[in-house]
Write an enzyme that holds these catalytic residues in place. Structure first.
Site, mmCIF file in Angstrom:
data_model
loop_
_atom_site.group_PDB
_atom_site.id
_atom_site.type_symbol
_atom_site.label_atom_id
_atom_site.label_comp_id
_atom_site.label_asym_id
_atom_site.label_seq_id
_atom_site.Cartn_x
_atom_site.Cartn_y
_atom_site.Cartn_z
ATOM 1 N N ARG A 108 0.242 17.575 20.697
ATOM 2 C CA ARG A 108 -0.188 16.412 21.637
ATOM 3 C C ARG A 108 -0.411 17.014 22.869
ATOM 4 N NH1 ARG A 108 2.942 10.615 22.543
ATOM 5 N NH2 ARG A 108 1.677 10.287 20.507
ATOM 6 N N HIS A 135 -6.318 9.535 18.777
ATOM 7 C CA HIS A 135 -5.235 9.453 18.412
ATOM 8 C C HIS A 135 -5.408 8.975 16.813
ATOM 9 C CE1 HIS A 135 -1.033 9.171 17.861
ATOM 10 N NE2 HIS A 135 -0.673 8.069 18.797
ATOM 11 N N GLN A 138 -2.348 7.854 14.441
ATOM 12 C CA GLN A 138 -1.990 6.331 14.691
ATOM 13 C C GLN A 138 -2.771 5.531 13.859
ATOM 14 O OE1 GLN A 138 0.426 5.325 16.701
ATOM 15 N NE2 GLN A 138 -0.014 3.405 15.537
ATOM 16 N N ASP A 223 -3.137 -2.095 23.207
ATOM 17 C CA ASP A 223 -2.313 -0.938 23.370
ATOM 18 C C ASP A 223 -2.308 -1.089 24.933
ATOM 19 O OD1 ASP A 223 -1.532 1.651 23.725
ATOM 20 O OD2 ASP A 223 -3.120 2.541 23.435
ATOM 21 N N CYS A 262 0.244 0.009 18.654
ATOM 22 C CA CYS A 262 0.887 1.349 18.337
ATOM 23 C C CYS A 262 2.121 1.705 19.129
ATOM 24 C CB CYS A 262 -0.206 2.353 18.822
ATOM 25 S SG CYS A 262 -0.204 2.713 20.566
ATOM 26 N N ARG A 290 3.683 5.309 10.253
ATOM 27 C CA ARG A 290 3.414 6.706 10.881
ATOM 28 C C ARG A 290 4.119 7.739 10.063
ATOM 29 N NH1 ARG A 290 2.243 7.342 16.068
ATOM 30 N NH2 ARG A 290 1.575 9.471 15.582
#
Ligand code: CP
Ligand code: NVA
Length: 305
Positions: A108, A135, A138, A223, A262, A290
């Site tokens: 990340r 991402h 996700q 988001d 998310c 996930r």
């Protein structure tokens, strides 16, 4: 060839479909129980996943750790600031060293380019666990969640409301590969990156009106308005003030429309309590997925050895 999972647009459509199908199958084999035993095929047996975090994480960190264990492997987790990376050791040298010690690396990172640099040198699979640019893990979980509740993603319309950010970019990358349409509603000054928009081609429609985007949509997604690394908090709150996903906006979507986020969510900003805690919200399934999606990603990476 080493299989890196860096971005959805780098995958063949069939590979992406196969990863999603494997995620569904691995979840189904657990018969509704997300935790516990190792999968029968144990594709990560005797393998170690290293995870490097330059930014905060709850879901990505815990789900990857659970995932590698459910695949029969083990993990090592480090915050980049605790590594020599944090004192300026080059990304490439870190990649060379870790390639001698572990079997895959999830990163990340603040800068997408750093993950690309790492992957160019690494001789083990590298997985993008979120960058400023994208991402991909996700949106695998998101698509899996939609398919569980509403059937195949092909032909569906997804409305993205808010910031044209990293998660939005990954949705745009997936749309033409999986045959869904993405309506993106964002203020002009926070539109998606034009290179990423181009990857969506005709599968993506850009507007500044959230109502236009959600009308008839099967899925409404939002988001945070302020992603990790964004500095202009006050300006963003002002720019996004008409982009809250509330019940009135959800009511313009298809009557069976579902809501995704998310997480982490900022209740009262991008979404109201009534929507995120309401009957159309699938955010907890999305978070659980996930694990299943990342297991499929890791299994795909290891199958390339
Ligand atoms: N959705 C997501 O990636 O959450 P974390 O930042 O907690 O990992
Ligand atoms: N867009 C958000 C996603 C967090 C999981 C961020 O980058 O902070």
């Amino acid at each position: 060839m080493t299989r890196h999972f860096l971005d959805i647009h780098r995958l063949e459509a069939a590979e992406l479909r196969a990863i999603l199908d494997d995620a569904h199958a691995r979840k189904a084999a657990r018969k509704g129980w997300p935790r516990g035993r190792v999968d029968a095929d144990a594709p990560a047996k005797d393998r170690v996943l290293a995870m490097i975090f330059e930014k905060n994480s709850t879901r990505t960190r815990f789900s990857f750790d659970a995932a590698i264990r459910q695949l029969g492997g083990d993990s090592i987790i480090a915050n980049a600031g605790d590594m020599q990376l944090g004192r300026g050791e080059p990304v490439e040298d870190t990649a060379r060293v870790l390639s001698r010690m572990v079997d895959a690396v999830m990163i990340r990172a603040n800068s997408h380019e750093d993950v690309e640099r790492f992957a160019r040198v690494a001789t083990v699979p590298v997985v993008n666990g979120l960058t400023d640019r994208s991402h991909p893990c996700q949106i695998l979980a998101d698509i899996m969640t939609i398919e569980e509740q509403r059937g195949p993603i092909e032909g569906k319309t997804i409305a993205w409301i808010g910031d044209g950010n990293n998660v939005c970019h990954s949705f745009m990358h997936a749309a033409p590969k999986l045959g869904f349409h993405l309506n993106v509603a964002c203020p002009a000054e926070y539109h998606p990156d034009l290179h990423d928009l181009a990857k969506g081609g005709n599968a993506v429609t850009l507007t500044s009106d959230p109502k236009d985007a959600v009308r008839g949509a099967d899925v409404v997604v939002t988001d945070t308005w302020v992603s990790m690394g964004d500095g202009d908090y006050e300006a963003r709150l002002h720019a996004f003030e008409n982009y809250t996903v509330d019940e009135a906006l959800m009511d313009l979507a298809d009557p069976d429309a579902v809501f995704l986020h998310c997480l982490p969510a900022h209740r009262g900003e991008e979404v109201t309590d009534a929507v995120i805690d309401g009957p159309r919200s699938l955010v907890w399934d999305e978070a659980e997925n996930r694990i299943h999606a990342q297991k499929a990603v890791l299994a795909w990476c290891f199958a390339g050895d």
